[in-house]
Motif scaffolding. Structure first.
Motif, PDB file in Angstrom:
ATOM      1  N   SER A 127       0.748  -1.279  -0.016  1.00 54.97           N
ATOM      2  CA  SER A 127      -0.018   0.042   0.282  1.00 54.97           C
ATOM      3  C   SER A 127       0.883   1.169   0.084  1.00 54.97           C
ATOM      4  O   SER A 127       0.263   2.291  -0.330  1.00 54.97           O
ATOM      5  CB  SER A 127      -0.941  -0.022   1.269  1.00 54.97           C
ATOM      6  N   GLY A 128       2.161   1.055   0.439  1.00 54.41           N
ATOM      7  CA  GLY A 128       3.143   2.352   0.656  1.00 54.41           C
ATOM      8  C   GLY A 128       2.587   3.254   1.993  1.00 54.41           C
ATOM      9  O   GLY A 128       3.266   4.318   2.252  1.00 54.41           O
ATOM     10  N   ALA A 129       1.532   2.732   2.557  1.00 49.80           N
ATOM     11  CA  ALA A 129       1.448   3.566   4.208  1.00 49.80           C
ATOM     12  C   ALA A 129       2.704   3.197   4.913  1.00 49.80           C
ATOM     13  O   ALA A 129       3.110   2.097   4.732  1.00 49.80           O
ATOM     14  CB  ALA A 129       0.050   2.921   4.688  1.00 49.80           C
ATOM     15  N   ARG A 130       2.717   4.099   5.952  1.00 49.83           N
ATOM     16  CA  ARG A 130       3.663   4.172   7.028  1.00 49.83           C
ATOM     17  C   ARG A 130       3.119   3.077   7.805  1.00 49.83           C
ATOM     18  O   ARG A 130       2.032   3.536   8.364  1.00 49.83           O
ATOM     19  CB  ARG A 130       3.956   5.378   7.287  1.00 49.83           C
ATOM     20  N   GLN A 468       0.826  -1.100  19.911  1.00 46.28           N
ATOM     21  CA  GLN A 468      -0.075  -0.527  19.066  1.00 46.28           C
ATOM     22  C   GLN A 468       0.567  -0.300  17.665  1.00 46.28           C
ATOM     23  O   GLN A 468       1.524   0.421  17.557  1.00 46.28           O
ATOM     24  CB  GLN A 468      -0.588   0.835  19.563  1.00 46.28           C
ATOM     25  N   TYR A 469      -0.173  -0.434  16.891  1.00 41.69           N
ATOM     26  CA  TYR A 469       0.149  -0.086  15.245  1.00 41.69           C
ATOM     27  C   TYR A 469      -0.908   0.899  14.866  1.00 41.69           C
ATOM     28  O   TYR A 469      -2.154   1.006  14.847  1.00 41.69           O
ATOM     29  CB  TYR A 469      -0.126  -1.190  14.436  1.00 41.69           C
ATOM     30  N   ILE A 470      -0.107   1.952  14.198  1.00 39.62           N
ATOM     31  CA  ILE A 470      -0.704   3.165  13.585  1.00 39.62           C
ATOM     32  C   ILE A 470      -0.292   3.130  12.247  1.00 39.62           C
ATOM     33  O   ILE A 470       0.799   3.060  11.697  1.00 39.62           O
ATOM     34  CB  ILE A 470      -0.268   4.553  14.034  1.00 39.62           C
ATOM     35  N   SER A 471      -1.573   3.074  11.077  1.00 40.23           N
ATOM     36  CA  SER A 471      -1.009   3.258   9.673  1.00 40.23           C
ATOM     37  C   SER A 471      -1.425   4.465   9.385  1.00 40.23           C
ATOM     38  O   SER A 471      -2.554   5.289   9.669  1.00 40.23           O
ATOM     39  CB  SER A 471      -2.412   2.232   9.179  1.00 40.23           C
ATOM     40  N   ALA A 472      -0.356   5.389   8.860  1.00 40.55           N
ATOM     41  CA  ALA A 472      -0.607   6.688   8.534  1.00 40.55           C
ATOM     42  C   ALA A 472       0.184   6.723   6.997  1.00 40.55           C
ATOM     43  O   ALA A 472       0.934   6.087   6.237  1.00 40.55           O
ATOM     44  CB  ALA A 472       0.501   7.490   9.315  1.00 40.55           C
ATOM     45  N   GLY A 473      -0.287   8.084   6.453  1.00 45.45           N
ATOM     46  CA  GLY A 473       0.232   8.180   4.833  1.00 45.45           C
ATOM     47  C   GLY A 473       0.773   9.664   5.135  1.00 45.45           C
ATOM     48  O   GLY A 473       0.193  10.521   5.672  1.00 45.45           O
ATOM     49  N   TRP A 474       2.008   9.923   4.318  1.00 47.75           N
ATOM     50  CA  TRP A 474       2.580  11.216   4.425  1.00 47.75           C
ATOM     51  C   TRP A 474       3.376  11.361   3.157  1.00 47.75           C
ATOM     52  O   TRP A 474       4.017  10.347   2.612  1.00 47.75           O
ATOM     53  CB  TRP A 474       3.085  11.765   5.425  1.00 47.75           C
TER      54      TRP A 474
END
Length: 474
Positions: A127-130, A468-474
């Protein structure tokens, strides 16, 4: 004793109901201790919840410095804690000081681990998400500790819980609550906030612990003790889907190959068998010796066991103190009687001494049959039960033939072969040419019905944290 009441929210609380703590060497009463009930448990949970909110918000370094100070203070008072351990548990002075030193070291180790709850930032390939991963305090922890290590089993749980940012309620064993209560003023002095650590001695253990495990604020239960009790706690923990850390029973095999260094094997066996008088889940329970060296091994082990001095552990010349209570002593005696009746040979010991105290002499049994009860159950006393083998695969199969999988010991001069044997043993820990495996820097724990999770090492703090996992996009 100075500290014999409940410790809740940084204050001492008396109760109408109390119970006596007995010195196993004299059978005399040491102190009368407060017995907690359900209302006390609720008060402790309220205190821990309030204190944890601020404690968890502190920086890892701040938490680390408090734990480091606790190590410094306890190290300066080892003699005091060792004496208290001897009084209520019975172990000899050298053994008690060893436990106090070991107990203090958990504060230093987790002071260093508190600043190392490392997370992760990476990028999802598809996905390319962080992907951001961090570890957070799990929540309130209920700690239930046994009588065989009154100090160390508490600090092994308290230190990682505080390092992770959790508040705790401790239920110490009724036989030995005094050491844990005496630790509380030290933690106050080290800077542990009021309410963060609470101690609830009680004769109503089952009802008290079960009540706390049903409270939604509790997220972790850490227990050290028998597998039978552990199973009950796991059933209670299931209702709230708690994180369980269970260090349960053992049936440790000790294997001596014919190429072993005999000095090393005897020294290691004495440590693995007689540390804490054999009242340890890590104690060598089944000793398998290669037939080629069995006679020499038995002769030398018998001489070493016979040389130990039995008596009140407050006497500095004593090597072996009493067992913790009459029931434990009588169970050990029954194991010996059963083995002899089934064909084992008594090499030394085996007779309960006359007089006061729950003493049992260091005992060696050879030619122990596979049908003996002590082969299939924890002896939890100073009895070395020797069997022989000729085939390596047979020794491994017999060692693994148990529902337990806590620790095993291997003695061999062939390091390659020894490591191959270690890998085939279904145990969470193996002592290779060593009779001592416990170390705050190592992950302590077993497989099968010897438990879940690990205490000590880097893993020990993670038992009190959630990922805890955080899915982020930047």
């Amino acid at each position: 004793m100075d500290y014999t009441d409940l410790y809740i929210n940084g204050a001492w609380h008396k109760t109408a109901e109390r119970f006596d703590v007995i010195n196993p060497a004299t059978e005399g009463v040491i102190a009368s201790v407060a017995s907690a009930d359900i209302a006390d448990a609720d008060a402790a949970l309220d205190a821990a919840e309030a204190a944890m909110a601020k404690w968890a918000a502190r920086t890892p370094r701040e938490r680390s410095e408090v734990l480091r100070r606790a190590w410094e203070l306890m190290t300066a008072r080892l003699d005091h804690f060792a004496h208290l351990i001897t009084l209520e548990n019975g172990k000899a002075g050298v053994d008690a000081r060893g436990e106090a030193t070991y107990a203090a070291e958990f504060f230093r180790w987790f002071a260093e681990e508190a600043v190392r709850a490392d997370g992760l930032i990476t990028r999802a390939p598809a996905s390319g998400a962080r992907i951001i991963v961090q570890h957070k305090p799990a929540g309130l922890a209920v700690l239930v500790t046994p009588w065989n290590y009154p100090a160390a089993m508490g600090t092994r749980k308290i230190a990682p819980a505080l390092a992770a940012g959790c508040g705790v309620i401790i239920k110490p064993a009724s036989e030995t609550p005094l050491t844990m209560l005496a630790l509380m003023p030290l933690l106050e002095e080290a800077g542990v906030p009021k309410g963060l650590v609470n101690v609830l001695p009680s004769r109503k253990t089952g009802a008290l612990v079960d009540h706390m495990l049903q409270d939604p604020r509790v997220r972790v239960v850490s227990f050290t003790g028998s597998t039978s009790v552990g199973r009950k706690l796991l059933k209670s923990a299931a209702d709230q889907v708690l994180k369980p850390a269970m260090e349960l029973g053992g049936n440790a095999p000790l294997i001596v190959f014919d190429d072993a260094d005999m000095d090393e094997a005897i020294t290691g066996t004495m440590l693995a068998k007689m540390r804490n008088l054999g009242e340890a889940c890590t104690a060598a329970n089944r000793i398998y010796v290669h037939e080629n060296v069995a006679d020499e091994y038995t002769r030398r082990l018998t001489a070493a066991m016979s040389a130990l001095k039995v008596g009140d552990g407050t006497d500095a010349s004593v090597d072996v103190g009493p067992l913790v209570n009459a029931a434990t002593r009588d169970k050990v005696a029954a194991f010996v009687a059963d083995a002899i009746a089934k064909g084992a040979k008594l090499e030394c010991g085996g007779v309960i001494p006359e007089g006061t105290g729950f003493f049992y002499p260091p005992t060696v049994l050879s030619n122990v049959p596979e049908t003996a009860d002590c082969v299939h159950d924890e002896i939890f006393g100073p009895v070395a039960a020797i069997q022989t083998f000729t085939d390596q695969d047979d020794a491994i199969a017999r060692a693994n033939a148990t529902e337990y999988g806590l620790v095993a010991y291997v003695f061999s001069g062939d390091f390659k072969r020894a490591l191959q044997v270690c890998e085939r043993l279904d145990y969470g820990m193996v002592g290779l040419n060593r009779g001592l495996v416990s170390d705050p820097a190592a992950p302590f724990g077993g497989t099968k019905q010897s438990g879940l999770g690990r205490e000590g090492g880097h893993e020990g703090m993670l038992e009190f944290m959630e990922t805890q996992y955080i899915s982020a996009g930047w």
